[in-house]
Design an enzyme around this catalytic site. Structure first.
Site, mmCIF file in Angstrom:
data_model
loop_
_atom_site.group_PDB
_atom_site.id
_atom_site.type_symbol
_atom_site.label_atom_id
_atom_site.label_comp_id
_atom_site.label_asym_id
_atom_site.label_seq_id
_atom_site.Cartn_x
_atom_site.Cartn_y
_atom_site.Cartn_z
ATOM 1 N N ASP A 108 0.859 -1.251 0.003
ATOM 2 C CA ASP A 108 0.047 -0.105 0.095
ATOM 3 C C ASP A 108 0.802 1.147 -0.006
ATOM 4 O O ASP A 108 0.560 2.421 -0.844
ATOM 5 C CB ASP A 108 -0.956 -0.020 1.213
ATOM 6 C CG ASP A 108 -1.676 1.350 1.349
ATOM 7 O OD1 ASP A 108 -2.634 1.352 0.593
ATOM 8 O OD2 ASP A 108 -1.489 1.926 2.201
ATOM 9 N N GLU A 120 -1.749 -5.231 -3.818
ATOM 10 C CA GLU A 120 -0.910 -4.468 -2.938
ATOM 11 C C GLU A 120 0.402 -5.467 -2.260
ATOM 12 O O GLU A 120 1.339 -5.158 -2.375
ATOM 13 C CB GLU A 120 -1.836 -4.010 -1.628
ATOM 14 C CG GLU A 120 -2.418 -2.639 -2.136
ATOM 15 C CD GLU A 120 -3.163 -2.071 -1.138
ATOM 16 O OE1 GLU A 120 -3.706 -0.981 -1.169
ATOM 17 O OE2 GLU A 120 -3.651 -2.933 -0.046
#
Length: 248
Positions: free
Chosen positions: A65, A137
């Protein structure tokens, strides 16, 4: 980076190795240690049902992320010099959102590679936006840890440029309702929305969160989502619809 001894990835069988190599070939990637990639595709439900102790992809998701956000911000900063900070923030929030990442994951057919528990699979888990976005991610983190930032940047830009272009041409069906609500209140110099998790239910691998949002003294919700982020987006949308800003 060597694969950390503290990480426990699922065993890579000959069949699984073929699947992972198929992914790398499709995306022009190369891994020194496929355990990074295998762990990135390991959902919590699979780890919970495993007869031997293995980790899930949540730590990689956390790292990915941040890597994704940094590379996206860097790309926007260097490519769109006429935009101001507020526009950067809005574009970034949308193109790295769960909706955007899950769309990319479906385009990449990422569900073919995700390891998921039997119960979650019966509930269509491989098609759930949250699971797909989290896997995206985690894969970014796996590329970063195994191959470094330059390769991770190439991988992220291979899809994030398209997501930015789709947004700029107004061709995205999803919206960042939290940002929309915040901007609406800021323009009117009102207090920012306050989000509160009022409950959650379900097993660890398939929890549903309930969130309320307070806007100008009024509470909207509860709205539901597969994670806190999606529930907050749903609550913000409820508020916007009630205020006549978004369509129901």
């Amino acid at each position: 980076m060597d694969f950390p001894s503290s990480f426990r990835a699922p065993q890579i069988t000959e069949k699984r190795e073929g699947e992972l190599l198929c992914f790398t070939k499709e995306h022009g990637l190369s891994f020194s240690d496929l355990r990074f990639l295998n762990l990135a595709f390991t959902h919590t439900s699979y780890a919970n049902e495993s007869k031997v102790h293995v980790d899930d992809n949540e730590k990689l998701e956390f790292l990915g992320d941040s890597v994704l956000g940094m590379i996206t911000a860097e790309y926007l900063f260097s490519s769109f010099k006429d935009l101001h900070e507020g526009e950067f923030s809005k574009i970034k929030a949308i193109v790295v959102s769960e909706d955007s990442l899950s769309e990319v994951a479906m385009r990449f057919a990422l569900d073919r590679f995700i390891l998921i528990g039997h119960g979650e699979e019966l509930q269509g888990g491989k098609k759930k936006k949250a699971i797909l976005a989290d896997a995206m991610e985690a894969v970014i983190a796996a590329v970063y840890l195994d191959q470094g930032l330059d390769v991770a940047r190439q991988y992220v830009l291979s899809f994030i440029k398209d997501q930015v272009n789709l947004f700029l041409s107004d061709k995205v069906a999803y919206k960042d309702y939290k940002t929309m609500l915040q901007e609406f209140l800021q323009k009117r110099k009102k207090e920012l929305p306050l989000y509160t998790v009022v409950g959650h239910e379900g097993p660890d691998h398939a929890q549903e969160f309930k969130v309320e949002v307070m806007v100008m003294g009024k509470t909207y919700g509860p709205a539901r989502g597969a994670n806190k982020k999606s529930a907050e987006q749903a609550a913000a949308r409820m508020a916007l619809v009630s205020l006549g800003i978004a369509r129901s």
